[in-house]
Design an enzyme around this catalytic site. Sequence first.
Site, mmCIF file in Angstrom:
data_model
loop_
_atom_site.group_PDB
_atom_site.id
_atom_site.type_symbol
_atom_site.label_atom_id
_atom_site.label_comp_id
_atom_site.label_asym_id
_atom_site.label_seq_id
_atom_site.Cartn_x
_atom_site.Cartn_y
_atom_site.Cartn_z
ATOM 1 N N HIS A 184 -2.652 7.448 3.270
ATOM 2 C CA HIS A 184 -3.508 6.548 2.579
ATOM 3 C C HIS A 184 -4.703 5.801 3.180
ATOM 4 C CE1 HIS A 184 -4.219 1.497 1.286
ATOM 5 N NE2 HIS A 184 -2.888 1.422 2.578
ATOM 6 N N ASN B 71 -9.913 0.072 -0.112
ATOM 7 C CA ASN B 71 -8.392 0.748 0.342
ATOM 8 C C ASN B 71 -7.767 0.296 -1.602
ATOM 9 O OD1 ASN B 71 -5.586 0.143 0.462
ATOM 10 N ND2 ASN B 71 -5.635 -0.851 2.448
ATOM 11 N N CYS C 14 1.140 -0.825 -0.060
ATOM 12 C CA CYS C 14 -0.154 0.421 0.143
ATOM 13 C C CYS C 14 0.682 1.337 -0.060
ATOM 14 C CB CYS C 14 -1.129 -0.200 0.871
ATOM 15 S SG CYS C 14 -1.799 -1.246 1.385
#
Length: 331
Positions: free
Chosen positions: A258, A288, A119
């Site tokens: 994020h 996500n 990520c």
Amino acid sequence: MTQSPSKNRVGVVGLGMSVPTKVLTNFDLEKMVETSDEWILERTGIRERRIAEPGTTTSELAYPAAVEALKQAGLKASDVDLIIVGTTSPDMVFPSTACVLQHRLGSTSAACFDLSAACSGSVFAMITAEQYLATGRYKNALVIGAEIISNFVDWTDRSTCVLFGDGAGACVMTKVDRGGILTTDMGSDGSAGELLYIPAGGTKHPASHTSIDQRLHYLRMNGTEVFKLAVRQMADSAKNVLTAAGLSVADVDCFIPHQANLRIIQAVAKRAGVPMDKVFVNADRYGNTSAASNLIALYEAVQQGTIKQGNRVVLVAFGAGLTWGSILLEW
Ligand code: ACO
């Protein structure tokens, strides 16, 4: 991490994004696993995510984002001399997704490679590109975070499948006369690697009947531990880039965390002392998207006018590895 004089800074001169058209809502998930819209919303703030059609490749999703970023930058594909794709869901083990994309774009003089930081992929890729551009080794970099993570999500595991979505974000980076990257921060902790991982598909567990029977090709996560570490590392990393620039939270106009989920974002903001009205959130619409998340959020924040010329922006990421990093830049 020292602040560089303006004329030598590297900045973002074009942005692009691309998400699949198919929307998977929490109500759709209610029909797939034992969950509820209420549980997902309360724990994560996610309402829906985008899912690529079977057969779509990560480079195919990245392509329109790349084209848009080049258009915004006023550059041709042939002007690009470096392509870095942050991804954990590449088209193939090799060649790199960056090479596949290069071929489709026609950036024949570019050096291309993928970057694996889960990520944190887009932030790590931007920091890597900045180094090559600052030294003058390359002139125009195309940096992409792209994932079709839905292929690696276990759609029978309710504790993970509600969190993720597919997407791609892109930016063009080059030296700028005004604004640009002020300071950066990166960190990693390999000792916590098995808190979030895909066990099989590499040399540890090559594909076999057993690996498939044991569902080892899907993502596994210890959500509670990941949550705690994500909050600590993202808050500390954001503070690090500010300290290195001699600035404080009050000097920043917009934080782009994020987009793991809303509760993590709120906890990071609280720990870093950032008011939520300075924090950009779009996890509700995309979930996500792993390496794509920071660049998609940056794209939307600029498109919506949340980020304006002269604003100070902090991008902050956290992902499997573990990896974390931040970028402080002036827009
Ligand atoms: N629907 C309904 N119930 C569920 C679901 C679901 N989708 N998922 C888990 N549950 C249940 C669990 O089984 C558990 O039930 P039990 O008490 O009977 O055992 C209960 O809900 C509570 O589970 P917890 O895991 O304690 O729930 P928690 O409040 O910790 O929230 C969550 C889970 C949302 C995953 C949280 O831990 C989290 O946000 N972790 C961070 C994970 C993350 O975002 N990772 C992304 C990659 S890393 C990154 O990007 C930063």
